[in-house]
Scaffold this motif. Structure first.
Motif, PDB file in Angstrom:
ATOM      1  N   ALA A   1       0.818  -1.217   0.000  1.00  0.00           N
ATOM      2  CA  ALA A   1       0.000   0.000   0.000  1.00  0.00           C
ATOM      3  C   ALA A   1       0.847   1.261   0.000  1.00  0.00           C
ATOM      4  N   VAL A   2       1.916   1.261  -0.804  1.00  0.00           N
ATOM      5  CA  VAL A   2       2.736   2.454  -0.987  1.00  0.00           C
ATOM      6  C   VAL A   2       3.008   2.603  -2.478  1.00  0.00           C
ATOM      7  N   SER A   3       3.469   3.761  -2.873  1.00  0.00           N
ATOM      8  CA  SER A   3       3.808   3.978  -4.269  1.00  0.00           C
ATOM      9  C   SER A   3       5.171   3.351  -4.565  1.00  0.00           C
ATOM     10  N   PRO A   4       5.457   3.006  -5.840  1.00  0.00           N
ATOM     11  CA  PRO A   4       6.788   2.477  -6.173  1.00  0.00           C
ATOM     12  C   PRO A   4       7.918   3.412  -5.764  1.00  0.00           C
ATOM     13  N   ALA A   5       7.723   4.718  -5.938  1.00  0.00           N
ATOM     14  CA  ALA A   5       8.775   5.673  -5.565  1.00  0.00           C
ATOM     15  C   ALA A   5       9.032   5.655  -4.062  1.00  0.00           C
ATOM     16  N   THR A   6       7.939   5.568  -3.283  1.00  0.00           N
ATOM     17  CA  THR A   6       8.094   5.517  -1.823  1.00  0.00           C
ATOM     18  C   THR A   6       8.818   4.242  -1.398  1.00  0.00           C
ATOM     19  N   LEU A   7       8.443   3.106  -2.009  1.00  0.00           N
ATOM     20  CA  LEU A   7       9.098   1.846  -1.669  1.00  0.00           C
ATOM     21  C   LEU A   7      10.580   1.906  -2.011  1.00  0.00           C
ATOM     22  N   ARG A   8      10.892   2.433  -3.181  1.00  0.00           N
ATOM     23  CA  ARG A   8      12.294   2.537  -3.587  1.00  0.00           C
ATOM     24  C   ARG A   8      13.073   3.423  -2.609  1.00  0.00           C
ATOM     25  N   ARG A   9      12.470   4.522  -2.191  1.00  0.00           N
ATOM     26  CA  ARG A   9      13.142   5.451  -1.274  1.00  0.00           C
ATOM     27  C   ARG A   9      13.358   4.816   0.100  1.00  0.00           C
ATOM     28  N   ARG A  10      12.343   4.115   0.597  1.00  0.00           N
ATOM     29  CA  ARG A  10      12.483   3.485   1.920  1.00  0.00           C
ATOM     30  C   ARG A  10      13.531   2.383   1.911  1.00  0.00           C
ATOM     31  N   LEU A  11      13.589   1.615   0.838  1.00  0.00           N
ATOM     32  CA  LEU A  11      14.616   0.584   0.744  1.00  0.00           C
ATOM     33  C   LEU A  11      16.003   1.218   0.699  1.00  0.00           C
ATOM     34  N   GLN A  12      16.126   2.332  -0.001  1.00  0.00           N
ATOM     35  CA  GLN A  12      17.402   3.036  -0.057  1.00  0.00           C
ATOM     36  C   GLN A  12      17.804   3.541   1.324  1.00  0.00           C
ATOM     37  N   GLN A  13      16.837   4.023   2.094  1.00  0.00           N
ATOM     38  CA  GLN A  13      17.113   4.486   3.456  1.00  0.00           C
ATOM     39  C   GLN A  13      17.585   3.352   4.348  1.00  0.00           C
ATOM     40  N   GLU A  14      17.142   2.135   4.055  1.00  0.00           N
ATOM     41  CA  GLU A  14      17.551   0.968   4.838  1.00  0.00           C
ATOM     42  C   GLU A  14      18.805   0.305   4.271  1.00  0.00           C
ATOM     43  N   GLY A  15      19.412   0.937   3.278  1.00  0.00           N
ATOM     44  CA  GLY A  15      20.693   0.463   2.762  1.00  0.00           C
ATOM     45  C   GLY A  15      20.604  -0.682   1.789  1.00  0.00           C
ATOM     46  N   THR A  16      19.475  -0.819   1.088  1.00  0.00           N
ATOM     47  CA  THR A  16      19.338  -1.905   0.131  1.00  0.00           C
ATOM     48  C   THR A  16      18.512  -1.434  -1.056  1.00  0.00           C
ATOM     49  N   SER A  17      18.195  -2.344  -1.945  1.00  0.00           N
ATOM     50  CA  SER A  17      17.392  -2.023  -3.125  1.00  0.00           C
ATOM     51  C   SER A  17      16.520  -3.219  -3.459  1.00  0.00           C
ATOM     52  N   PHE A  18      15.516  -2.985  -4.290  1.00  0.00           N
ATOM     53  CA  PHE A  18      14.619  -4.073  -4.685  1.00  0.00           C
ATOM     54  C   PHE A  18      15.387  -5.156  -5.433  1.00  0.00           C
ATOM     55  N   GLN A  19      16.273  -4.761  -6.333  1.00  0.00           N
ATOM     56  CA  GLN A  19      17.039  -5.749  -7.097  1.00  0.00           C
ATOM     57  C   GLN A  19      17.962  -6.553  -6.184  1.00  0.00           C
ATOM     58  N   GLN A  20      18.569  -5.884  -5.214  1.00  0.00           N
ATOM     59  CA  GLN A  20      19.448  -6.601  -4.290  1.00  0.00           C
ATOM     60  C   GLN A  20      18.669  -7.631  -3.486  1.00  0.00           C
ATOM     61  N   LEU A  21      17.466  -7.284  -3.039  1.00  0.00           N
ATOM     62  CA  LEU A  21      16.652  -8.237  -2.287  1.00  0.00           C
ATOM     63  C   LEU A  21      16.247  -9.415  -3.161  1.00  0.00           C
ATOM     64  N   LYS A  22      15.903  -9.159  -4.434  1.00  0.00           N
ATOM     65  CA  LYS A  22      15.581 -10.257  -5.345  1.00  0.00           C
ATOM     66  C   LYS A  22      16.775 -11.191  -5.513  1.00  0.00           C
ATOM     67  N   ASP A  23      17.961 -10.606  -5.680  1.00  0.00           N
ATOM     68  CA  ASP A  23      19.160 -11.422  -5.822  1.00  0.00           C
ATOM     69  C   ASP A  23      19.413 -12.266  -4.581  1.00  0.00           C
ATOM     70  N   HIS A  24      19.232 -11.670  -3.398  1.00  0.00           N
ATOM     71  CA  HIS A  24      19.488 -12.405  -2.161  1.00  0.00           C
ATOM     72  C   HIS A  24      18.498 -13.540  -1.959  1.00  0.00           C
ATOM     73  N   VAL A  25      17.241 -13.319  -2.303  1.00  0.00           N
ATOM     74  CA  VAL A  25      16.235 -14.374  -2.168  1.00  0.00           C
ATOM     75  C   VAL A  25      16.571 -15.536  -3.104  1.00  0.00           C
ATOM     76  N   ARG A  26      16.921 -15.218  -4.343  1.00  0.00           N
ATOM     77  CA  ARG A  26      17.283 -16.279  -5.294  1.00  0.00           C
ATOM     78  C   ARG A  26      18.576 -16.967  -4.872  1.00  0.00           C
ATOM     79  N   ARG A  27      19.556 -16.176  -4.409  1.00  0.00           N
ATOM     80  CA  ARG A  27      20.828 -16.750  -3.967  1.00  0.00           C
ATOM     81  C   ARG A  27      20.611 -17.746  -2.831  1.00  0.00           C
TER      82      ARG A  27
END
Length: 336
Positions: free
Chosen positions: A261-287
């Protein structure tokens, strides 16, 4: 699937006490189904199940709750359990922590623990001057286990404001924010975990039968990081891991943002604030799913690649080498 894998740096650290005592660690690694060759690769990772088996093998071999990592005499099996029983009858968490600190203070050469309160902040501190890498790992384990034990005692997760470490950042410094789920600072004056002091007044909600059940799984279940779902990154990772269980197609950022229930821009910004990114999380889950599949299953590599959403084997091989420094086939061969 979905469980976080563990860096090989922690494997080396947990074995250091046994090595220092002259114990042959190869049989311990074999009992845990961890290929000894993995220890030479800084990018290697193992599954939580492998690490749990290694912990138990070390515990049986060293007969020391600190796995030979402490600078003083061994901590006999049952010491941690007696501390828990001694603390269980306290009126609140603050009293329980102080009783636990006093309990370990009875053992010469044991961990020098303290609970300090200043204004609205409470700090659980390990005051020993531990300089060796393996002893640093013991300090980190103590902080993580005490934090999770305290949360378990009151039936609620205690958020940490931050953790400090009185030594420079190690090569695997990025693992610490995952382990403690809070900002981490190195090179500080002392080592400790800080939380809001109001938690010290929380009543204990566990009884002896619950403690008996918990102790049958301790200490590894306390050391392994629970999925609390309190950070945005954790919520995204959980959504991705759940989807990967049923489909090789992982959702795109916009789909996950809609679920939260957030916008893509908000999600991207919050992940950046937590020191990660959507692509990095996808890579870690697959890894992590790939490592678990290779280490603990007999699924053909081509089928594993397809299940993880790779359109061809070569793409999976390139990604796995980028994650771990080796190929899927070499990893599985080492594991076998």
């Amino acid at each position: 699937m979905g469980r976080r894998t563990i860096t090989v740096h922690h494997v080396r650290a947990v074995l250091a006490g046994a090595r220092r005592s002259g114990i042959d660690t190869v049989p311990l690694l074999q009992a845990a189904q961890i290929p000894p060759l993995l220890l030479g690769d800084d990018r290697a990772r193992i599954t939580p199940a492998q690490f749990a088996r290694l912990f138990r093998a070390l515990y049986r071999t060293t007969q020391d709750e600190f796995l030979g990592l402490g600078s003083g005499p061994p901590s006999r099996p049952g010491t941690f359990a007696m501390m828990c029983y001694a603390s269980l009858g306290c009126r609140d968490l603050g009293a329980a922590i102080r009783r636990g600190v006093a309990f370990y203070g009875l053992f010469p050469g044991g961990p020098d623990l303290a609970l300090e309160v200043s204004g609205d902040e409470a700090r659980f501190t390990v005051r020993n001057d531990l300089a060796l890498d393996e002893e640093r790992f013991l300090t980190e384990c103590l902080l993580a286990i005490w934090h999770r034990l305290c949360s378990w005692l009151i039936g609620r997760r205690i958020p940490l404001a931050y953790t400090d470490f009185a030594y420079p950042p190690p090569p695997h410094k990025d693992e610490y924010a995952v382990l403690f789920d809070c900002p981490v600072r190195f090179g500080e004056g002392r080592t400790g975990a800080v939380f809001d002091a109001h938690w010290l007044a929380a009543p204990l909600v566990r009884d002896e039968p619950a403690l008996d059940a918990m102790l049958r799984r301790a200490p590894f279940d306390l050391l392994s990081r629970p999925e609390y779902g309190t950070t945005v990154a954790e919520q995204v990772r959980r959504a991705l891991a759940q989807e990967l269980r049923v489909s090789p197609r992982l959702p795109v950022l916009g789909e996950v943002a809609a679920r939260l229930a957030v916008s893509p821009a908000t999600l991207r910004r919050r992940l950046q604030q937590e020191g990660t990114s959507f692509q990095q999380l996808k890579d870690h889950v697959r890894r992590d799913a790939a490592i678990a599949g290779l280490a603990e299953g007999g699924e053909p590599i081509a089928e594993l690649a397809a299940r993880l959403g790779f359109s061809e084997d070569t793409a999976f091989h390139r990604a796995f080498r980028r994650w771990t420094g080796t190929t899927p086939g070499a990893y599985r061969l080492r594991s076998q």
